[in-house]
Enzyme design. Structure first.
Site, mmCIF file in Angstrom:
data_model
loop_
_atom_site.group_PDB
_atom_site.id
_atom_site.type_symbol
_atom_site.label_atom_id
_atom_site.label_comp_id
_atom_site.label_asym_id
_atom_site.label_seq_id
_atom_site.Cartn_x
_atom_site.Cartn_y
_atom_site.Cartn_z
ATOM 1 C CG HIS A 95 -57.866 -18.228 8.156
ATOM 2 N ND1 HIS A 95 -56.991 -17.343 7.522
ATOM 3 C CD2 HIS A 95 -56.987 -19.767 7.139
ATOM 4 C CE1 HIS A 95 -56.018 -17.779 7.026
ATOM 5 N NE2 HIS A 95 -55.969 -19.522 6.992
ATOM 6 C CG ASP A 143 -54.217 -17.707 4.709
ATOM 7 O OD1 ASP A 143 -53.085 -16.737 4.386
ATOM 8 O OD2 ASP A 143 -54.383 -18.520 4.245
ATOM 9 C CG ASP A 173 -50.366 -21.657 7.898
ATOM 10 O OD1 ASP A 173 -51.317 -21.397 7.959
ATOM 11 O OD2 ASP A 173 -50.825 -19.870 7.277
ATOM 12 C CG HIS A 174 -53.520 -17.789 9.094
ATOM 13 N ND1 HIS A 174 -52.667 -16.509 8.150
ATOM 14 C CD2 HIS A 174 -52.986 -18.774 8.510
ATOM 15 C CE1 HIS A 174 -53.165 -17.109 7.477
ATOM 16 N NE2 HIS A 174 -53.029 -18.393 6.610
ATOM 17 C CG HIS A 209 -55.859 -22.635 7.169
ATOM 18 N ND1 HIS A 209 -56.475 -22.136 6.323
ATOM 19 C CD2 HIS A 209 -57.457 -23.656 8.071
ATOM 20 C CE1 HIS A 209 -57.465 -22.599 5.886
ATOM 21 N NE2 HIS A 209 -57.747 -24.186 6.595
ATOM 22 C CG HIS A 254 -49.413 -17.394 3.142
ATOM 23 N ND1 HIS A 254 -48.768 -18.962 3.764
ATOM 24 C CD2 HIS A 254 -50.292 -17.550 3.652
ATOM 25 C CE1 HIS A 254 -49.062 -19.118 4.468
ATOM 26 N NE2 HIS A 254 -50.658 -18.876 4.494
ATOM 27 C CG HIS A 268 -57.858 -19.872 1.981
ATOM 28 N ND1 HIS A 268 -57.130 -20.024 1.554
ATOM 29 C CD2 HIS A 268 -57.688 -19.929 3.899
ATOM 30 C CE1 HIS A 268 -56.460 -21.090 2.438
ATOM 31 N NE2 HIS A 268 -56.057 -20.148 3.701
HETATM 32 FE FE FE Z 1 -51.917 -19.278 5.688
HETATM 33 ZN ZN ZN Z 2 -54.989 -20.440 5.865
#
Ligand code: FE
Ligand code: ZN
Length: 241
Positions: free
Chosen positions: A55, A132, A59-60, A57, A170, A113
């Site tokens: 996805h 996530d 942080d990915h 985001h 995570h 998510h």
């Molecule tokens: Fe994340």
């Molecule tokens: Zn995420």
């Protein structure tokens, strides 16, 4: 097992997952930053063929540009998320089976998510890359999707073989465990997993990958029998401490 998977910790609590084929080719999933991936790829002495994205985001995906510049890796992500992902070389949709390092990977719909979230399941290797959606003892927050969408996504994952390695985005397991035991105080499998998680984290060790079987025994979100139950515990978790 034709390919192996390793967790690369990145950012504060993210995992990028490194896949290695017997011929030395490498792929990763969800690079939240480039540095740990470069260190691992260089240590493996290989090159990074492919980057899988679950996805959009940051942080990915934030590591993608530097990795593509360095290795010329191909980038694979979902059609429904393509407008907000880094540029994709391979655009996939749920229901498709794609080739990853010479083995088949099923693209699973994983809304909840985010909308357009996908997971990658490698049936021949018993590996699931789920971003996530499913965490150990938890699930992703409903940032865009509904509880009904998350329920469907989790049910799809619950039906995978019990031995499937769950490679999630995570290291949230310790805080998830604190909440999970309030939902199922009588679940002894959950109690012992919570103790194991405390011990692993005290030593600075990862608690993942977990397995579908372990999560089916311990994870209240995966064990929720209906959408209403999932919605209720998801809201409770959002407000927990
Ligand atoms: Fe994340
Ligand atoms: Zn995420």
């Amino acid at each position: 097992m034709p390919i192996t998977v390793t967790a690369l910790p990145c950012l504060s609590d993210n995992y990028t997952w490194l896949l290695r084929a017997p011929d030395g080719r490498l792929a990763i999933c969800d690079p939240g930053e480039a540095g740990p991936v470069i260190a691992a790829v260089d240590a493996a002495g290989g090159t990074l063929d492919l980057i899988l994205l679950t996805h959009h985001h940051g942080d990915h995906v934030a590591g993608v540009p530097d990795l593509v510049a360095r290795y010329g890796s191909k980038v694979m992500g979902a059609k429904a998320d393509a407008h907000r992902l880094p540029p994709l070389d391979v655009i996939v949709e749920p229901g498709q089976t794609v080739d990853v390092l010479g083995v088949p990977a099923e693209v699973l719909a994983s809304d909840g998510h985010t909308r357009g979230h996908i997971a990658f399941h490698f049936p021949e290797c018993a590996i699931l890359l789920c971003g996530d959606t499913l965490f150990s003892l938890g699930c992703g927050r409903l940032l865009e999707g509904t509880a009904a969408e998350m329920f469907d996504s989790l049910q799809l994952l619950a039906a995978l073989p019990a031995e499937t390695l769950v490679c999630c985005g995570h290291e949230y397991t310790e805080s998830n465990a604190r909440f999970a035991v309030t939902v199922e105080p009588g679940n002894t499998a959950l109690r012992s997993r919570a103790d194991e998680v405390t011990a692993l984290r005290a030593e600075g060790k990862p608690t993942v990958p977990t397995t579908i079987g372990q999560e089916l025994a311990t994870n209240p979100f995966l064990r929720a029998k209906d959408v209403e139950t999932l919605a209720r515990i998801r809201t409770a978790k959002d407000n927990f401490r």
